[in-house]
Scaffold this active site. Structure first.
Site, PDB file in Angstrom:
ATOM      1  N   ASP A  59       0.889  -1.159   0.000  1.00 38.35           N
ATOM      2  CA  ASP A  59       0.000   0.000   0.000  1.00 38.35           C
ATOM      3  C   ASP A  59       0.928   1.210   0.000  1.00 38.35           C
ATOM      4  O   ASP A  59       1.544   1.526   1.018  1.00 38.35           O
ATOM      5  CB  ASP A  59      -0.889  -0.008   1.237  1.00 38.35           C
ATOM      6  N   ASN A  86       4.539   4.415 -10.418  1.00 41.93           N
ATOM      7  CA  ASN A  86       3.379   4.407 -11.309  1.00 41.93           C
ATOM      8  C   ASN A  86       2.048   4.303 -10.566  1.00 41.93           C
ATOM      9  O   ASN A  86       1.011   4.640 -11.129  1.00 41.93           O
ATOM     10  CB  ASN A  86       3.498   3.246 -12.302  1.00 41.93           C
ATOM     11  N   TYR A 151      -7.261  15.234  -7.753  1.00 43.14           N
ATOM     12  CA  TYR A 151      -6.313  14.474  -8.574  1.00 43.14           C
ATOM     13  C   TYR A 151      -5.320  15.414  -9.258  1.00 43.14           C
ATOM     14  O   TYR A 151      -4.110  15.167  -9.287  1.00 43.14           O
ATOM     15  CB  TYR A 151      -7.089  13.661  -9.601  1.00 43.14           C
ATOM     16  N   LYS A 155      -1.250  15.505  -8.821  1.00 42.94           N
ATOM     17  CA  LYS A 155      -0.311  15.298  -9.926  1.00 42.94           C
ATOM     18  C   LYS A 155       0.574  16.524 -10.144  1.00 42.94           C
ATOM     19  O   LYS A 155       1.741  16.387 -10.535  1.00 42.94           O
ATOM     20  CB  LYS A 155      -1.069  14.928 -11.195  1.00 42.94           C
TER      21      LYS A 155
END
Length: 254
Positions: A59, A86, A151, A155
């Site tokens: 995790d 990734n 999100y 990023k």
């Protein structure tokens, strides 16, 4: 000729991660495949060329889990030389409906996971005086997208981490780069399409066409195209490339 290295890939079981694993294994690297589900990782390992590949359930948002996984990677395959961060997750909601739990989940998986795995691998890279770190970010790390604020913020953080760490390690023989895919043909995209269909009533074909239209080439990116960019950044030939956020998006971001 590619020098065989020990490469750790997180989120390796499917999609972009699996494509990266296949590409690096084909080059002769020995891999440690990391992800949440050991069974899926084992299935991928059985398909890979070469020998000596390992699997470690992890995790990435949990520091203790990350430390255990990297300890296993070293035990089986030796010091880490290449790290591909990734693992990621995307959920959409307008900001007014983005609760603290969703916000934190996006930061934990996408940004904190990248930090924790990088911190776990870094001692090996520094000891060797050579290393490659490639963070799979997104075009969302280079521009804004509506309805994915959490999100997108995460990023952007990955891209910032990439640039800062590249400068920190520039004289240590270690490069740090990000690849930023546009909409890519993966399970994650299919899940996003299902969510848009459920919320808007548009057909899957309409949604897919709209996403493809965001790419100036008028298509979805294929996972193998992202894997090729990652493989190049991991190579000796890319030694002068560091601190970069490379868009793999058909020209969506320039």
């Amino acid at each position: 000729m590619v020098t065989a290295r020990h490469a750790v890939i997180t989120g390796a079981a499917r999609g972009i991660g699996a494509a990266i694993a296949r590409r690096l294994a084909a080059q002769g690297h020995r891999l440690t495949l990391m992800g949440r589900t050991a069974q899926a990782l084992e299935a991928l390992r059985a398909q890979l060329p070469g020998q000596g590949h390992a699997v470690a359930a992890v995790d990435v948002a949990d520091a203790a889990s990350v430390e255990r996984a990297f300890a296993r990677a070293r035990e089986v395959s030796g010091p880490v030389e290449i790290l591909v961060n990734n693992a990621g997750q995307a959920e959409s909601a307008p900001l007014a409906k983005t609760d603290v739990a969703l916000w934190q989940r996006m930061l934990d998986v996408n940004l904190t996971g990248t930090y924790l795995c990088t911190r776990a691998a870094l001692p090996d890279l520094l000891q060797a005086g050579w290393g490659r770190i490639v963070n799979v970010a997104s075009t969302a790390g280079l521009r804004g997208y509506a309805y994915v604020t959490a999100y997108t913020a995460a990023k952007h953080g990955v891209v910032g981490l990439t640039r800062a760490l590249a400068l920190e390690l520039a004289r240590q023989g270690i490069t740090v780069n990000a690849v930023c895919p546009g909409y890519t043909e993966t399970d994650l995209l299919r899940h996003s399409i299902e969510g848009i269909v459920a919320k808007t009533g548009r057909s899957p074909a309409q949604v897919r066409a709209e996403l493809a239209a965001a790419n100036p080439q008028g298509r979805l990116v294929q996972p193998e195209e992202v894997a090729d960019a990652v493989a190049w950044l991991c190579a000796e030939a890319a030694a002068a490339v560091t601190g970069q956020a490379i868009s793999v998006s058909g020209g969506e971001v320039m």
